[in-house]
Design a protein around this motif. Structure first.
Motif, mmCIF file in Angstrom:
data_model
loop_
_atom_site.group_PDB
_atom_site.id
_atom_site.type_symbol
_atom_site.label_atom_id
_atom_site.label_comp_id
_atom_site.label_asym_id
_atom_site.label_seq_id
_atom_site.Cartn_x
_atom_site.Cartn_y
_atom_site.Cartn_z
ATOM 1 N N GLY A 26 0.609 -1.244 0.140
ATOM 2 C CA GLY A 26 -0.013 -0.012 -0.112
ATOM 3 C C GLY A 26 0.866 1.214 -0.056
ATOM 4 O O GLY A 26 1.900 1.299 0.344
ATOM 5 N N ALA A 27 0.309 2.403 -0.274
ATOM 6 C CA ALA A 27 0.769 3.793 -0.542
ATOM 7 C C ALA A 27 1.289 4.199 0.981
ATOM 8 O O ALA A 27 2.490 4.714 0.693
ATOM 9 C CB ALA A 27 -0.144 4.662 -1.130
ATOM 10 N N LYS A 28 0.709 3.727 1.911
ATOM 11 C CA LYS A 28 1.405 4.539 3.350
ATOM 12 C C LYS A 28 2.686 3.743 3.365
ATOM 13 O O LYS A 28 3.680 4.522 3.973
ATOM 14 C CB LYS A 28 0.527 4.205 4.269
ATOM 15 N N VAL A 29 2.897 2.508 3.222
ATOM 16 C CA VAL A 29 4.041 1.705 3.597
ATOM 17 C C VAL A 29 5.131 2.294 2.681
ATOM 18 O O VAL A 29 6.242 2.437 3.109
ATOM 19 C CB VAL A 29 3.878 0.286 3.692
ATOM 20 N N VAL A 30 4.842 2.272 1.288
ATOM 21 C CA VAL A 30 5.735 2.793 0.358
ATOM 22 C C VAL A 30 6.121 4.039 0.586
ATOM 23 O O VAL A 30 7.459 4.137 0.672
ATOM 24 C CB VAL A 30 5.180 2.221 -1.042
#
Length: 126
Positions: A26-30
């Protein structure tokens, strides 16, 4: 963050993990990973900060962490916790230029992202 994880960090292994599992993470982790990676690359960042970042990124890369990463969303919750903790610890080293690079790469991979989705991360870096 335990330095034993830093041995798992390399630029190649990080990009391999992001290519294979970035969408699932997901975008948050990335975004958190990218912020730490670009901070790690900054020549003005001290060795102690770089060691903390290498340990956090090594933990992210390591497939056998506390919660198996193959489980969508839940599998990356422990990674996100480690990344957020490290972001808080190194926040003073994260420049506007680093944030811009992370946003640009994130946009390349995910397209338009609602800025509210990244607020939790950005709060750790101010």
């Amino acid at each position: 963050m335990d330095d034993k994880y830093s041995k798992y960090f390399s630029e190649q292994s990080l990009w391999d993990k992001l290519r294979k599992f970035g969408k699932a993470a997901g975008a948050k982790v990335v975004y958190a990973v990218l912020l730490l990676f670009y901070t790690f690359q900054d020549k003005s960042v001290g060795i102690k900060t770089k060691l903390s970042i290498a340990a956090a990124l090594g933990y992210f890369i390591l497939p056998t962490d506390a919660i198996v990463d193959l489980t969508p969303i839940i599998g990356y919750s422990d990674d996100l916790g480690v990344l957020l903790f490290t972001l808080s610890a190194v926040a003073k080293s994260i420049t506007p230029e680093i944030k811009a690079k992370a946003h640009e790469k994130l946009h390349d991979w995910f397209g338009e992202i609602n800025p509210e989705d990244l607020q939790e991360i950005d709060k750790k870096t101010f």
